[in-house]
Design a protein around this motif. Structure first.
Motif, PDB file in Angstrom:
ATOM      1  N   ILE A   6     -49.148  21.150 -75.351  1.00 11.39           N
ATOM      2  CA  ILE A   6     -48.274  20.483 -74.111  1.00 11.39           C
ATOM      3  C   ILE A   6     -46.816  20.504 -74.667  1.00 11.39           C
ATOM      4  O   ILE A   6     -45.518  21.419 -73.752  1.00 11.39           O
ATOM      5  CB  ILE A   6     -48.116  19.105 -74.419  1.00 11.39           C
ATOM      6  CG1 ILE A   6     -49.599  19.670 -72.974  1.00 11.39           C
ATOM      7  CG2 ILE A   6     -47.261  18.176 -73.037  1.00 11.39           C
ATOM      8  CD1 ILE A   6     -50.564  17.661 -73.481  1.00 11.39           C
ATOM      9  N   SER A  22     -47.530  23.429 -63.721  1.00 16.51           N
ATOM     10  CA  SER A  22     -48.431  23.368 -63.040  1.00 16.51           C
ATOM     11  C   SER A  22     -49.417  24.068 -63.558  1.00 16.51           C
ATOM     12  O   SER A  22     -49.098  25.405 -63.258  1.00 16.51           O
ATOM     13  CB  SER A  22     -48.819  23.123 -61.704  1.00 16.51           C
ATOM     14  OG  SER A  22     -48.780  23.621 -60.674  1.00 16.51           O
ATOM     15  N   LYS A  29     -56.492  19.949 -64.908  1.00 16.85           N
ATOM     16  CA  LYS A  29     -55.351  19.710 -64.220  1.00 16.85           C
ATOM     17  C   LYS A  29     -54.039  19.769 -64.906  1.00 16.85           C
ATOM     18  O   LYS A  29     -53.401  18.129 -65.653  1.00 16.85           O
ATOM     19  CB  LYS A  29     -54.867  19.332 -62.556  1.00 16.85           C
ATOM     20  CG  LYS A  29     -55.836  19.581 -62.094  1.00 16.85           C
ATOM     21  CD  LYS A  29     -55.941  19.468 -60.449  1.00 16.85           C
ATOM     22  CE  LYS A  29     -57.617  19.458 -59.718  1.00 16.85           C
ATOM     23  NZ  LYS A  29     -57.185  19.143 -58.320  1.00 16.85           N
ATOM     24  N   ILE A  30     -52.898  19.992 -65.676  1.00 12.28           N
ATOM     25  CA  ILE A  30     -51.502  19.499 -66.472  1.00 12.28           C
ATOM     26  C   ILE A  30     -50.523  20.012 -65.261  1.00 12.28           C
ATOM     27  O   ILE A  30     -50.143  20.915 -64.176  1.00 12.28           O
ATOM     28  CB  ILE A  30     -51.186  20.079 -67.531  1.00 12.28           C
ATOM     29  CG1 ILE A  30     -50.453  19.408 -68.195  1.00 12.28           C
ATOM     30  CG2 ILE A  30     -51.025  21.395 -67.550  1.00 12.28           C
ATOM     31  CD1 ILE A  30     -49.741  19.400 -69.471  1.00 12.28           C
ATOM     32  N   ARG A  31     -49.430  18.685 -64.499  1.00  6.69           N
ATOM     33  CA  ARG A  31     -48.857  19.172 -63.737  1.00  6.69           C
ATOM     34  C   ARG A  31     -47.330  18.600 -64.642  1.00  6.69           C
ATOM     35  O   ARG A  31     -47.148  16.922 -65.264  1.00  6.69           O
ATOM     36  CB  ARG A  31     -48.092  18.724 -62.497  1.00  6.69           C
ATOM     37  CG  ARG A  31     -47.077  18.673 -61.559  1.00  6.69           C
ATOM     38  CD  ARG A  31     -47.280  18.388 -60.259  1.00  6.69           C
ATOM     39  NE  ARG A  31     -46.652  18.343 -59.469  1.00  6.69           N
ATOM     40  CZ  ARG A  31     -46.491  18.065 -58.407  1.00  6.69           C
ATOM     41  NH1 ARG A  31     -47.017  16.441 -58.432  1.00  6.69           N
ATOM     42  NH2 ARG A  31     -45.163  17.796 -58.400  1.00  6.69           N
ATOM     43  N   GLN A  41     -44.770  13.521 -66.631  1.00  5.47           N
ATOM     44  CA  GLN A  41     -45.423  14.425 -66.755  1.00  5.47           C
ATOM     45  C   GLN A  41     -46.924  14.050 -65.890  1.00  5.47           C
ATOM     46  O   GLN A  41     -47.402  12.620 -65.698  1.00  5.47           O
ATOM     47  CB  GLN A  41     -46.441  13.910 -68.177  1.00  5.47           C
ATOM     48  CG  GLN A  41     -47.455  14.950 -68.657  1.00  5.47           C
ATOM     49  CD  GLN A  41     -47.721  14.799 -69.604  1.00  5.47           C
ATOM     50  OE1 GLN A  41     -47.083  15.867 -71.252  1.00  5.47           O
ATOM     51  NE2 GLN A  41     -49.032  14.169 -70.908  1.00  5.47           N
ATOM     52  N   THR A  42     -47.595  14.453 -65.302  1.00  6.45           N
ATOM     53  CA  THR A  42     -49.130  14.348 -65.065  1.00  6.45           C
ATOM     54  C   THR A  42     -50.267  14.851 -65.782  1.00  6.45           C
ATOM     55  O   THR A  42     -50.173  16.164 -65.199  1.00  6.45           O
ATOM     56  CB  THR A  42     -49.091  14.233 -63.322  1.00  6.45           C
ATOM     57  OG1 THR A  42     -47.608  13.904 -62.936  1.00  6.45           O
ATOM     58  CG2 THR A  42     -49.909  13.762 -62.520  1.00  6.45           C
ATOM     59  N   VAL A  43     -51.562  14.652 -65.858  1.00 11.64           N
ATOM     60  CA  VAL A  43     -52.479  15.044 -66.653  1.00 11.64           C
ATOM     61  C   VAL A  43     -54.052  13.943 -65.740  1.00 11.64           C
ATOM     62  O   VAL A  43     -53.496  13.038 -66.130  1.00 11.64           O
ATOM     63  CB  VAL A  43     -52.561  14.935 -68.399  1.00 11.64           C
ATOM     64  CG1 VAL A  43     -54.023  15.571 -68.700  1.00 11.64           C
ATOM     65  CG2 VAL A  43     -51.425  15.478 -69.131  1.00 11.64           C
ATOM     66  N   THR A  45     -57.850  15.051 -66.150  1.00  8.96           N
ATOM     67  CA  THR A  45     -58.992  15.351 -66.347  1.00  8.96           C
ATOM     68  C   THR A  45     -59.384  15.466 -65.267  1.00  8.96           C
ATOM     69  O   THR A  45     -59.887  14.767 -63.940  1.00  8.96           O
ATOM     70  CB  THR A  45     -59.305  14.657 -67.007  1.00  8.96           C
ATOM     71  OG1 THR A  45     -59.534  12.916 -66.837  1.00  8.96           O
ATOM     72  CG2 THR A  45     -58.328  14.254 -68.480  1.00  8.96           C
ATOM     73  N   PRO A  57     -53.015   9.639 -70.075  1.00  7.24           N
ATOM     74  CA  PRO A  57     -52.282  10.430 -69.981  1.00  7.24           C
ATOM     75  C   PRO A  57     -51.484  10.476 -71.066  1.00  7.24           C
ATOM     76  O   PRO A  57     -50.994   9.134 -71.404  1.00  7.24           O
ATOM     77  CB  PRO A  57     -51.045  10.600 -68.506  1.00  7.24           C
ATOM     78  CG  PRO A  57     -51.564   9.589 -67.508  1.00  7.24           C
ATOM     79  CD  PRO A  57     -52.944   8.734 -67.781  1.00  7.24           C
TER      80      PRO A  57
END
Length: 150
Positions: A6, A22, A29-31, A41-43, A45, A57
């Protein structure tokens, strides 16, 4: 995804002046969104079975950006297009690191809609870095060259 991965993505976003990233891989998914001062950040699973807890997250703190030297300016892209260092693939580049430029020196061309646009330095100084990558797309305002002003 590891914290180091990251951090590498955050560094890549800074280096390439990207505001959003993203990715989706194997259900993860990671954005990442970069604001004027910080990263958001947004993670996500994969959806776990009801009996499994959901991982929170992982917060990412971007290191404070180092202040550029006061005598360094950047030549930026005035448009969206494809950046070229030379007028043709077999021609020498318009400018190289260490070369002196003045406001009228052509430093590159940007192709936009099949039109080759010559980009001038618009500053007097010495090229210290070629920031953009040859034959790759550039965005409006993206840094192309670093110049030590005189």
């Amino acid at each position: 995804m590891e914290l180091e991965q990251i951090k590498a993505i955050v560094a890549m976003m800074k280096d390439n002046d990207l505001s959003e990233f993203s990715m989706e891989q194997d259900g993860l998914k990671i954005r990442l969104k970069r604001g004027p001062e910080e990263f958001q950040q947004t993670v996500t699973t994969p959806t776990p079975a009801p009996a499994q807890p959901v991982a929170a997250p992982v917060p990412v703190q971007a290191p404070a950006p180092a202040a550029p030297p006061a005598d360094i300016n950047h030549i930026t892209s005035p448009m969206v297009g494809t950046f070229y260092l030379s007028p043709s693939p077999d021609a020498p580049p318009y400018v190289e690191v260490g070369q002196e430029v003045d406001p009228e020196t052509v430093v590159c061309i940007i192709e936009a809609m099949k039109v080759m646009n010559e980009i001038k330095a618009e500053v007097k100084g010495v090229i210290t870095e070629v920031v953009a990558e040859n034959a790759k797309p550039v965005e409006f305002g993206q840094k192309l060259f670093a110049v030590r002003v005189k």
